[in-house]
Design a protein around this motif. Structure first.
Motif, mmCIF file in Angstrom:
data_model
loop_
_atom_site.group_PDB
_atom_site.id
_atom_site.type_symbol
_atom_site.label_atom_id
_atom_site.label_comp_id
_atom_site.label_asym_id
_atom_site.label_seq_id
_atom_site.Cartn_x
_atom_site.Cartn_y
_atom_site.Cartn_z
ATOM 1 N N GLU A 127 0.183 -1.366 -0.037
ATOM 2 C CA GLU A 127 -0.268 0.239 0.088
ATOM 3 C C GLU A 127 0.381 1.199 -0.279
ATOM 4 O O GLU A 127 1.833 0.896 0.498
ATOM 5 C CB GLU A 127 -1.116 -0.091 0.935
ATOM 6 C CG GLU A 127 -1.554 -0.877 1.372
ATOM 7 C CD GLU A 127 -2.969 -0.784 2.572
ATOM 8 O OE1 GLU A 127 -3.137 0.278 2.597
ATOM 9 O OE2 GLU A 127 -3.639 -1.871 3.116
ATOM 10 N N LYS A 128 0.367 2.200 -0.015
ATOM 11 C CA LYS A 128 0.981 3.922 -0.481
ATOM 12 C C LYS A 128 0.090 4.556 0.493
ATOM 13 O O LYS A 128 -1.276 3.851 0.471
ATOM 14 C CB LYS A 128 1.280 4.003 -1.525
ATOM 15 C CG LYS A 128 1.717 3.774 -2.958
ATOM 16 C CD LYS A 128 2.046 4.230 -3.751
ATOM 17 C CE LYS A 128 2.755 3.549 -5.465
ATOM 18 N NZ LYS A 128 2.574 4.017 -6.357
ATOM 19 N N ILE A 129 0.828 5.725 1.073
ATOM 20 C CA ILE A 129 -0.192 6.682 1.839
ATOM 21 C C ILE A 129 -0.598 7.376 0.843
ATOM 22 O O ILE A 129 -0.033 7.929 0.594
ATOM 23 C CB ILE A 129 0.903 7.604 2.544
ATOM 24 C CG1 ILE A 129 1.787 6.597 3.670
ATOM 25 C CG2 ILE A 129 0.056 8.459 3.625
ATOM 26 C CD1 ILE A 129 3.310 7.027 4.068
ATOM 27 N N ILE A 130 -2.062 7.016 1.127
ATOM 28 C CA ILE A 130 -2.738 8.133 0.695
ATOM 29 C C ILE A 130 -3.653 9.247 1.868
ATOM 30 O O ILE A 130 -3.566 10.686 1.166
ATOM 31 C CB ILE A 130 -4.046 7.647 0.507
ATOM 32 C CG1 ILE A 130 -3.649 6.082 -0.511
ATOM 33 C CG2 ILE A 130 -4.937 8.413 -0.724
ATOM 34 C CD1 ILE A 130 -4.878 5.467 -1.208
ATOM 35 N N ASP A 131 -3.666 8.848 2.320
ATOM 36 C CA ASP A 131 -4.852 10.415 3.720
ATOM 37 C C ASP A 131 -3.580 10.346 4.656
ATOM 38 O O ASP A 131 -3.289 9.467 5.253
ATOM 39 C CB ASP A 131 -5.319 9.611 4.296
ATOM 40 C CG ASP A 131 -6.806 10.082 2.859
ATOM 41 O OD1 ASP A 131 -6.619 10.681 1.905
ATOM 42 O OD2 ASP A 131 -7.852 8.572 3.548
ATOM 43 N N PHE A 132 -2.696 11.377 4.852
ATOM 44 C CA PHE A 132 -2.016 11.932 5.993
ATOM 45 C C PHE A 132 -2.408 13.363 6.515
ATOM 46 O O PHE A 132 -3.774 14.502 5.684
ATOM 47 C CB PHE A 132 -0.815 11.917 5.562
ATOM 48 C CG PHE A 132 -0.131 12.792 4.847
ATOM 49 C CD1 PHE A 132 -0.018 13.286 5.052
ATOM 50 C CD2 PHE A 132 -0.801 12.832 2.779
ATOM 51 C CE1 PHE A 132 0.439 15.094 4.263
ATOM 52 C CE2 PHE A 132 -0.145 13.321 2.402
ATOM 53 C CZ PHE A 132 0.344 14.414 2.800
ATOM 54 N N TRP A 133 -1.766 13.199 8.094
ATOM 55 C CA TRP A 133 -2.644 14.776 8.543
ATOM 56 C C TRP A 133 -0.618 15.053 9.437
ATOM 57 O O TRP A 133 0.225 14.544 9.308
ATOM 58 C CB TRP A 133 -3.532 13.940 9.885
ATOM 59 C CG TRP A 133 -4.732 14.254 9.389
ATOM 60 C CD1 TRP A 133 -5.842 14.862 8.699
ATOM 61 C CD2 TRP A 133 -4.825 12.557 8.686
ATOM 62 N NE1 TRP A 133 -6.305 13.977 7.918
ATOM 63 C CE2 TRP A 133 -6.065 12.970 9.062
ATOM 64 C CE3 TRP A 133 -4.037 11.308 9.004
ATOM 65 C CZ2 TRP A 133 -6.580 11.116 8.407
ATOM 66 C CZ3 TRP A 133 -4.736 9.949 9.193
ATOM 67 C CH2 TRP A 133 -5.743 10.325 8.504
ATOM 68 N N TYR A 134 -0.346 16.346 9.039
ATOM 69 C CA TYR A 134 0.144 16.975 9.712
ATOM 70 C C TYR A 134 0.329 17.321 11.104
ATOM 71 O O TYR A 134 1.183 16.953 12.108
ATOM 72 C CB TYR A 134 0.833 18.550 9.250
ATOM 73 C CG TYR A 134 0.446 19.123 7.918
ATOM 74 C CD1 TYR A 134 -0.362 19.279 7.089
ATOM 75 C CD2 TYR A 134 1.450 18.484 7.252
ATOM 76 C CE1 TYR A 134 -0.296 19.235 5.551
ATOM 77 C CE2 TYR A 134 1.917 18.127 5.554
ATOM 78 C CZ TYR A 134 0.498 19.394 5.092
ATOM 79 O OH TYR A 134 0.779 19.571 3.772
ATOM 80 N N ARG A 135 -1.228 17.140 11.870
ATOM 81 C CA ARG A 135 -1.198 17.127 13.062
ATOM 82 C C ARG A 135 -1.844 15.864 13.780
ATOM 83 O O ARG A 135 -2.696 15.510 12.524
ATOM 84 C CB ARG A 135 -1.310 18.413 13.453
ATOM 85 C CG ARG A 135 -0.572 19.403 13.637
ATOM 86 C CD ARG A 135 -1.090 21.127 14.183
ATOM 87 N NE ARG A 135 -1.828 21.454 13.126
ATOM 88 C CZ ARG A 135 -2.840 22.265 12.479
ATOM 89 N NH1 ARG A 135 -3.081 22.860 13.959
ATOM 90 N NH2 ARG A 135 -2.570 22.954 11.909
ATOM 91 N N LYS A 136 -1.629 15.808 14.942
ATOM 92 C CA LYS A 136 -2.555 14.915 14.907
ATOM 93 C C LYS A 136 -4.063 14.941 15.678
ATOM 94 O O LYS A 136 -4.696 15.752 15.764
ATOM 95 C CB LYS A 136 -2.424 14.034 16.442
ATOM 96 C CG LYS A 136 -3.518 13.057 17.304
ATOM 97 C CD LYS A 136 -3.342 12.549 18.518
ATOM 98 C CE LYS A 136 -3.588 11.643 18.815
ATOM 99 N NZ LYS A 136 -4.334 10.260 18.519
ATOM 100 N N PRO A 137 -4.440 13.995 14.204
ATOM 101 C CA PRO A 137 -6.529 14.770 13.761
ATOM 102 C C PRO A 137 -7.136 13.826 15.196
ATOM 103 O O PRO A 137 -6.946 13.111 15.961
ATOM 104 C CB PRO A 137 -6.339 13.519 12.956
ATOM 105 C CG PRO A 137 -5.213 12.600 13.133
ATOM 106 C CD PRO A 137 -4.261 13.207 12.870
ATOM 107 N N SER A 138 -8.482 14.790 14.724
ATOM 108 C CA SER A 138 -9.078 14.242 16.440
ATOM 109 C C SER A 138 -10.670 13.811 15.002
ATOM 110 O O SER A 138 -10.536 14.731 14.229
ATOM 111 C CB SER A 138 -10.006 15.343 17.012
ATOM 112 O OG SER A 138 -9.621 16.089 16.409
ATOM 113 N N PHE A 139 -10.976 12.753 15.493
ATOM 114 C CA PHE A 139 -12.439 12.894 14.414
ATOM 115 C C PHE A 139 -13.669 12.477 15.565
ATOM 116 O O PHE A 139 -14.073 11.610 16.395
ATOM 117 C CB PHE A 139 -12.228 11.255 14.177
ATOM 118 C CG PHE A 139 -11.322 11.429 13.295
ATOM 119 C CD1 PHE A 139 -10.883 11.882 11.816
ATOM 120 C CD2 PHE A 139 -9.998 10.565 12.847
ATOM 121 C CE1 PHE A 139 -10.036 12.068 10.968
ATOM 122 C CE2 PHE A 139 -8.633 10.261 12.431
ATOM 123 C CZ PHE A 139 -9.008 11.451 11.293
#
Length: 76
Positions: free
Chosen positions: A20-32
């Protein structure tokens, strides 16, 4: 130099295997707030790989804009 990003925990196994490849990423710890069970982990990648991720995001952004323009152009 390494760049730290956050990715979905479920993607780690595929990345380790190289399937797999990285598709979704965030610069900071995300909150959902609406998805309490979604887990993320911080990973370190090379600056070159980070630049490739950014380039891919830009390419997807242009592809999406082209699709929108085509849809608007042929809409009656």
């Amino acid at each position: 130099m390494k760049v730290h990003i956050w990715i979905d925990k479920k993607d780690v196994q595929g990345l380790a295997k190289g399937t797999e490849k990285i598709i979704d990423f965030w610069y900071r710890k995300p909150s959902f707030p609406n998805k309490q069970n979604r887990e993320t982990v911080m990973v370190s990648i090379s600056a070159e790989e980070f630049q490739l991720l950014l380039d891919n995001q830009e390419a997807e952004r242009y592809d999406t804009q082209d699709d929108i323009m085509i849809d608007q152009g042929f809409g009656d």
